[in-house]
Motif scaffolding. Structure first.
Motif, mmCIF file in Angstrom:
data_model
loop_
_atom_site.group_PDB
_atom_site.id
_atom_site.type_symbol
_atom_site.label_atom_id
_atom_site.label_comp_id
_atom_site.label_asym_id
_atom_site.label_seq_id
_atom_site.Cartn_x
_atom_site.Cartn_y
_atom_site.Cartn_z
ATOM 1 N N ALA A 1 -76.405 -14.681 28.360
ATOM 2 C CA ALA A 1 -75.092 -14.440 27.756
ATOM 3 C C ALA A 1 -75.127 -14.706 26.252
ATOM 4 O O ALA A 1 -74.642 -13.888 25.454
ATOM 5 N N VAL A 2 -75.711 -15.825 25.859
ATOM 6 C CA VAL A 2 -75.788 -16.165 24.438
ATOM 7 C C VAL A 2 -76.624 -15.121 23.698
ATOM 8 O O VAL A 2 -76.234 -14.643 22.622
ATOM 9 N N GLY A 3 -77.765 -14.752 24.255
ATOM 10 C CA GLY A 3 -78.616 -13.747 23.625
ATOM 11 C C GLY A 3 -77.934 -12.404 23.498
ATOM 12 O O GLY A 3 -78.077 -11.715 22.478
ATOM 13 N N THR A 4 -77.166 -12.031 24.506
ATOM 14 C CA THR A 4 -76.471 -10.747 24.475
ATOM 15 C C THR A 4 -75.349 -10.762 23.439
ATOM 16 O O THR A 4 -75.165 -9.787 22.696
ATOM 17 N N VAL A 5 -74.618 -11.855 23.348
ATOM 18 C CA VAL A 5 -73.591 -11.976 22.303
ATOM 19 C C VAL A 5 -74.250 -11.862 20.928
ATOM 20 O O VAL A 5 -73.754 -11.151 20.045
ATOM 21 N N ALA A 6 -75.375 -12.546 20.762
ATOM 22 C CA ALA A 6 -76.091 -12.493 19.480
ATOM 23 C C ALA A 6 -76.594 -11.087 19.178
ATOM 24 O O ALA A 6 -76.558 -10.639 18.026
ATOM 25 N N PHE B 1 -72.856 -15.045 15.493
ATOM 26 C CA PHE B 1 -73.656 -16.136 14.931
ATOM 27 C C PHE B 1 -74.034 -15.873 13.475
ATOM 28 O O PHE B 1 -74.920 -16.528 12.926
ATOM 29 N N GLY B 2 -73.388 -14.889 12.871
ATOM 30 C CA GLY B 2 -73.655 -14.561 11.473
ATOM 31 C C GLY B 2 -75.098 -14.125 11.264
ATOM 32 O O GLY B 2 -75.675 -13.419 12.090
ATOM 33 N N ARG B 3 -75.668 -14.588 10.155
ATOM 34 C CA ARG B 3 -77.058 -14.213 9.846
ATOM 35 C C ARG B 3 -78.053 -14.795 10.833
ATOM 36 O O ARG B 3 -79.199 -14.361 10.888
ATOM 37 N N ALA B 4 -77.631 -15.772 11.603
ATOM 38 C CA ALA B 4 -78.531 -16.381 12.594
ATOM 39 C C ALA B 4 -78.614 -15.562 13.880
ATOM 40 O O ALA B 4 -79.447 -15.860 14.740
ATOM 41 N N SER B 5 -77.792 -14.530 14.017
ATOM 42 C CA SER B 5 -77.757 -13.762 15.274
ATOM 43 C C SER B 5 -79.126 -13.276 15.754
ATOM 44 O O SER B 5 -79.450 -13.445 16.927
ATOM 45 N N PRO B 6 -79.969 -12.683 14.893
ATOM 46 C CA PRO B 6 -81.276 -12.233 15.394
ATOM 47 C C PRO B 6 -82.137 -13.396 15.908
ATOM 48 O O PRO B 6 -82.876 -13.241 16.874
ATOM 49 N N TYR B 7 -82.012 -14.545 15.279
ATOM 50 C CA TYR B 7 -82.795 -15.713 15.688
ATOM 51 C C TYR B 7 -82.273 -16.271 17.010
ATOM 52 O O TYR B 7 -83.061 -16.646 17.885
ATOM 53 N N VAL B 8 -80.956 -16.293 17.153
ATOM 54 C CA VAL B 8 -80.347 -16.760 18.404
ATOM 55 C C VAL B 8 -80.761 -15.834 19.542
ATOM 56 O O VAL B 8 -81.095 -16.287 20.640
ATOM 57 N N GLN B 9 -80.771 -14.535 19.279
ATOM 58 C CA GLN B 9 -81.188 -13.567 20.296
ATOM 59 C C GLN B 9 -82.632 -13.814 20.719
ATOM 60 O O GLN B 9 -82.932 -13.898 21.909
ATOM 61 N N ILE C 1 -89.999 -15.894 14.947
ATOM 62 C CA ILE C 1 -89.106 -16.281 13.854
ATOM 63 C C ILE C 1 -89.728 -15.952 12.505
ATOM 64 O O ILE C 1 -89.048 -15.441 11.602
ATOM 65 N N ARG C 2 -91.031 -16.192 12.369
ATOM 66 C CA ARG C 2 -91.716 -15.837 11.112
ATOM 67 C C ARG C 2 -91.631 -14.332 10.875
ATOM 68 O O ARG C 2 -91.411 -13.881 9.755
ATOM 69 N N ARG C 3 -91.794 -13.551 11.935
ATOM 70 C CA ARG C 3 -91.722 -12.104 11.828
ATOM 71 C C ARG C 3 -90.314 -11.658 11.423
ATOM 72 O O ARG C 3 -90.142 -10.778 10.571
#
Length: 162
Positions: free
Chosen positions: A77-82, A88-96, A153-155
């Motif tokens: 659920a969290v990944g899908t929201v992200a 999650f703002g700019r953090a969305s790709p990282y949260v996903q 995350i580095r990528r």
């Protein structure tokens, strides 16, 4: 078959399909993405695996495997929201990336446990889910997750700089 119920066989088969598609997604894109076919297959199969896990009570009532199913559903659920919003703002790709990758670990823990305590038939690799050998395997899986997340995350950071 190895003491599996009908739902257990289905749960195992769909879980294996999820793992296979997850490996393909990671190999193709370096992450599990709902924007790619392998990622979508992984996410749907993971959802079905988590849901069918609630119907399996091989070791008694509600237990650690069921908690893992709940955690899987939360991570999905969290990944899908992200993935689908900017919640999650700019953090969305990282949260996903973190959310979807951790579900891969959540597949491996019961998979390793059940395989190790059931195979080979008649002489399983370990006597129980509490075997010290399994604790070492879980630690290794966690280290591999940490390495994989670091690389992902580095990528992501490198592509954000471009």
């Amino acid at each position: 078959m190895l003491g599996l119920t009908t739902i257990g066989v289905f749960h195992t088969a769909i879980g294996l399909a999820a793992l296979a598609s997850g490996v393909i997604a990671l190999a193709q894109d370096g992450q599990i993405s709902p924007r790619r076919r392998a990622g979508r297959i992984y996410l749907v199969a993971t959802l079905v695996t988590a849901l069918t896990g609630f119907g399996i009570f091989q070791h008694g009532g509600f237990g650690p495997p069921h908690v893992l199913s709940v955690l899987t559903l939360v991570a999905l659920a969290v990944g899908t929201v992200a993935a689908m919003s900017s919640a999650f703002g700019r953090a969305s790709p990282y949260v996903q990336v973190v959310s979807y990758s951790i579900t891969f670990l959540f597949h491996l823990i019961p998979g390793v446990t059940e395989t190790s305590t059931r195979l080979p038939p008649g002489a399983p690799l370990v006597a129980s889910a509490e075997a010290p050998e399994l604790q070492a395997v879980y630690a290794l899986l966690f280290v591999l997750l940490a390495i994989g997340l670091t690389l992902q995350i580095r990528r992501l950071r490198a592509s954000a700089r471009r």
